[in-house]
Scaffold this active site. Structure first.
Site, PDB file in Angstrom:
ATOM      1  N   TYR A  96      -6.794   2.313   3.226  1.00  0.00           N
ATOM      2  CA  TYR A  96      -6.571   2.265   4.678  1.00  0.00           C
ATOM      3  C   TYR A  96      -7.600   3.182   5.343  1.00  0.00           C
ATOM      4  O   TYR A  96      -7.835   4.295   4.870  1.00  0.00           O
ATOM      5  CB  TYR A  96      -5.144   2.741   4.992  1.00  0.00           C
ATOM      6  N   GLY A 289      -3.456  -9.279   6.919  1.00  0.00           N
ATOM      7  CA  GLY A 289      -4.149 -10.217   6.038  1.00  0.00           C
ATOM      8  C   GLY A 289      -3.407 -10.368   4.726  1.00  0.00           C
ATOM      9  O   GLY A 289      -3.965 -10.151   3.652  1.00  0.00           O
TER      10      GLY A 289
END
Lengths: 375, 375
Positions: A96, A289
Site C-alpha cells: 500500500y 481492483g
C-alpha cells in the site's frame, strides 16, 4: 496527527497493574519513577503488530505494550471494535503506497470509549464513544493514547460494528456519489463488486437520493439469493457477469435510464461491463481492483462515447484538511444507521480470535462478511 | 448546414457549357430550360463519390455532376485544395460514427475561392478564399454550392495546403492543449504519435506557450532524423518506444518537469508510456487509435496515482454552436503559419491523381506525408 504510542517492542511491558481510570486517581502503582513524571498513565495494551512486511498471517502477532503517559491534551481510548479492511492487509503486505513504518500496529479505523483524559482536555467525558477521524494507523489494540484533536465523539446508540467501520467504506461510497457527476433523482449509476460493503452502501445511498442502481455481481452458487438481498437494500437491477455476455448490454436496461456514473472495484471484464452500461459522456470511477486485472478501454470509448475514467482514494481525499467535513459525513451516515436506513453485513469476532478473523479476511475460508474485531 | 449540391448520380450532367461567372451575366447557354429558372448556376463539378461503404480504393470513383442553381444566399466555391484525413477514410469505410448517407462525396475540410454568389450575398467577393467552418462533408469536388453562412473568409496569403488542413488537425491540437488541464509556462506535456500532424502541431503550440513537450515515436529506420526534425519544431525530448522499455521512465526526464497532460493517438503500449510519464493527478487525452489496440490501465494508476483518462473528438466539439470560436482559432492558427511559426509536412497531389494520393493515405506506399488534393 498528534502524539501516539511509541512502539517499544524490545521493552514490552507485561504488567497490567497500572490502569488509568476515570477519576484520575491512581491505584497503588509499583512504578514509582513513572508516576513521578506522569499525572495519568494508560493501561498496558495488547496490540496486533508486525515487525516486517509480508503475508499478514505470518508477520503479525499479538503482543503486550507498556502503559504510556498521557500529556495534557491526550486522551486514552479503550477500543471497542475495529475492522480488518483490505487496505489494512495491503499495508501489512507492504504494497500500500501510504503505510506506517515497521514495526507497526495494524488497523486504520475503529471505535472506542474514553478511558482517561489529560489535564487540559475539555471536550470529552469518560465513557464517551469516539472514533479517530480522519482515521489513523494502529487501531488493532486494546488502548490507544492520542491527542484529543484526533478523536470524534459519536452517538452511543449506534451499534459498535457500524461505528467501527463507518469511516472507510461508507465514506468512500458517499464521496464517490457526490464528487464526480452531478446526479439528480431519476438518474442511474452502475457498479461492479456490488456485494462489497462499498457496493451495499452505494445502493442504499443512491436509493435515498432517488437514484437507480444497476449492479453487477460474480457468478456463484446462491447468486439468486444475493440478488434478492441487494434488491432488498434498494438495488433496481442485479446481473451476474455471465448475464452480461450479450451483444447489447443496454437492451437489459428496460425502463432504467442509461447510467451517467459507474463504479469499478474489480478490474478486468467486470470493469468493461460498467463501461458498456455507461451513457455517452459518462464517468467510471475505479476504487479497487479485486480481480487484480487492469482496466481495458477501447479508443472509441474515449473519442466517440466521450467516457471519462477516474480514480478515488479516500485516504488522499481525507488528508487534505477535510477533518470537519469527514465528521459531518460520519454523523450523517451513523444517523442513517440509527434510523434503520443503512446497513451492511459484518461479523464481530473476539480480539483473541484475531488469527481466525484474519484468515477469513484473507479469503482462506471462502466468501465471508467483513471481519470486525471486538475488544 | 445550408443548402448543398444534391447528388443525382443517375443524372450526371456532362456538359461544361453553363459556367457561372463573376458578373452574373451568362454566356450563351444551350440549356434554356435551366436558365429560365436559375439566375445563377454553378459549373458542373467533378467529385470523388462512393455509393456504398467499403474499402476506399474500391468504392470511390470520380464522376461528373451537373450544375446546380444558386439560391439567393448561396455561394459557389471553386475548390483549391482538400486533404485526405484518416477520418475521411473511416467515413468511406462506414466505421465512423458520424458520416453522410450514401451515395456521398468524400472529404470534410478544404479551401476554395468564391466563384459566384447568390443575389442576397453581401459579405463575399469573387476571388475571396474561404473554408467551410465548421467543416462539412463533400470537399473532394471541384465546385461546391452552399449557403454563405457555411463559409469563412481567410487571408489569401496563406499557402493553400495550410488553409485546406487547418480545421481538423491543428484545431484538435489547440483545443486539447486548452480544454483539459490548466497549463502554465514551464509545465510539460507528453504525447505519442508525435510525428502525426496533430503531434507536430502540439509541439509547436506548446512551445509558443512556453510548455515543454516530451514526445514518443515508433522505432523505425531513420528515427534519429525524425528526432532532429521534431526538435527543430520545438520538441524538448523525443524517445522511440524501445528507449522507454526501462524500469523508471521518469528517470529520463532530467530537468524537465513531470508532465501534467498527455496525448494518446496510438493505444496499446505507447499509451502506457504516456501514462507512465504523467505526474500524480495527470490527465491523458485519447484522440486516435493508430495501433488499433485498446488502452490498458492499472488499478493503482487510477487510485494511487489519481490519473484521469479522457477523450477528444473535434467533430463533436464543433457541433455545439461553436462556429464563431472555431473561426477565431482558425484565424489565429493561419496567422501563425503566415508568421512562419507553424508548419507541418504535407504533400500536394493533383486531383486527377486521386487514386495515388488515396493509396498513400491508406499506407499502401509506406510512411507518407498527409496527402492534400489540389484541384
Amino acid at each position: 496527527m498528534g502524539s501516539t504510542r511509541v512502539l517499544g517492542l524490545g521493552k514490552a511491558f507485561h504488567s497490567h497493574s497500572s490502569l488509568c481510570n476515570g477519576t484520575r486517581v491512581f491505584r497503588r502503582n509499583p512504578t514509582v519513577v513513572l508516576r513521578a513524571f506522569a499525572s495519568t498513565l494508560s493501561p498496558p495494551s495488547q496490540a496486533v503488530v508486525y515487525e516486517q512486511h509480508g503475508p499478514p498471517d505470518q508477520v503479525t502477532r499479538i503482543i503486550d505494550l507498556p502503559p504510556v503517559e498521557l500529556k495534557e491534551k491526550d486522551v486514552c481510548v479503550k477500543m471497542r471494535a475495529a475492522p480488518i479492511n483490505p487496505s489494512d492487509i495491503n499495508r501489512i503486505e507492504g504494497v500500500y503506497p501510504v503505510r506506517p513504518p515497521v514495526p507497526a500496529i495494524g488497523g486504520y479505523e475503529g471505535v472506542g470509549e474514553i478511558q482517561a483524559v489529560g489535564s487540559a482536555v475539555k471536550d470529552f467525558s469518560l465513557g464517551d464513544w469516539v472514533i479517530p477521524s480522519p482515521p489513523s494507523f494502529g487501531t488493532w489494540q486494546t488502548y490507544i493514547v492520542k491527542e484529543e484533536s484526533v478523536w470524534h465523539k459519536i452517538n452511543k446508540n449506534v451499534p459498535m460494528e457500524y461505528a467501527a467501520t463507518v469511516t472507510v467504506n461508507p465514506l468512500t461510497a458517499l464521496r464517490m456519489l457526490e464528487d464526480f457527476v452531478q446526479l439528480n433523482p431519476g438518474d442511474a449509476i452502475v457498479q461492479n463488486g456490488a456485494t462489497s460493503i462499498v457496493g451495499q452502501c452505494i445502493i442504499q445511498l443512491a436509493r435515498i437520493r432517488g437514484i437507480h442502481s444497476i449492479n453487477i455481481i460474480r457468478d456463484r452458487v446462491g447468486s439468486e439469493e444475493v440478488k434478492e438481498k441487494l434488491k432488498k437494500l434498494g438495488a433496481d437491477a442485479v446481473y451476474t457477469e455471465s448475464q452480461l455476455e450479450v451483444k447489447n448490454v443496454k437492451g437489459l436496461l428496460g425502463d432504467l435510464p442509461e447510467p451517467a456514473l459507474g463504479f469499478n472495484c474489480v478490474g478486468g471484464n467486470p470493469a468493461s461491463f460498467v463501461l458498456k452500461f455507461l451513457r455517452q459522456g459518462g464517468t467510471m470511477v475505479t476504487y479497487g481492483g479485486m480481480a487484480k486485472k487492469p482496466v481495458t478501454v477501447s479508443t472509441s470509448s474515449f473519442i466517440f462515447k466521450d467516457l471519462a475514467l477516474r480514480g478515488f482514494w479516500l485516504q488522499k481525499w481525507m488528508s487534505s484538511e477535510r477533518a470537519r467535513e469527514c465528521r459531518v459525513m460520519i454523523d450523517y451516515l451513523l444517523g442513517l444507521v440509527c434510523d434503520g436506513k443503512f446497513k451492511y453485513e459484518l461479523e464481530l469476532v473476539p480480539f483473541h480470535d484475531f488469527s481466525v478473523a484474519l484468515d477469513k479476511a484473507l479469503g482462506k475460508l471462502g466468501s465471508q462478511p467483513k471481519q470486525v474485531l471486538k475488544f
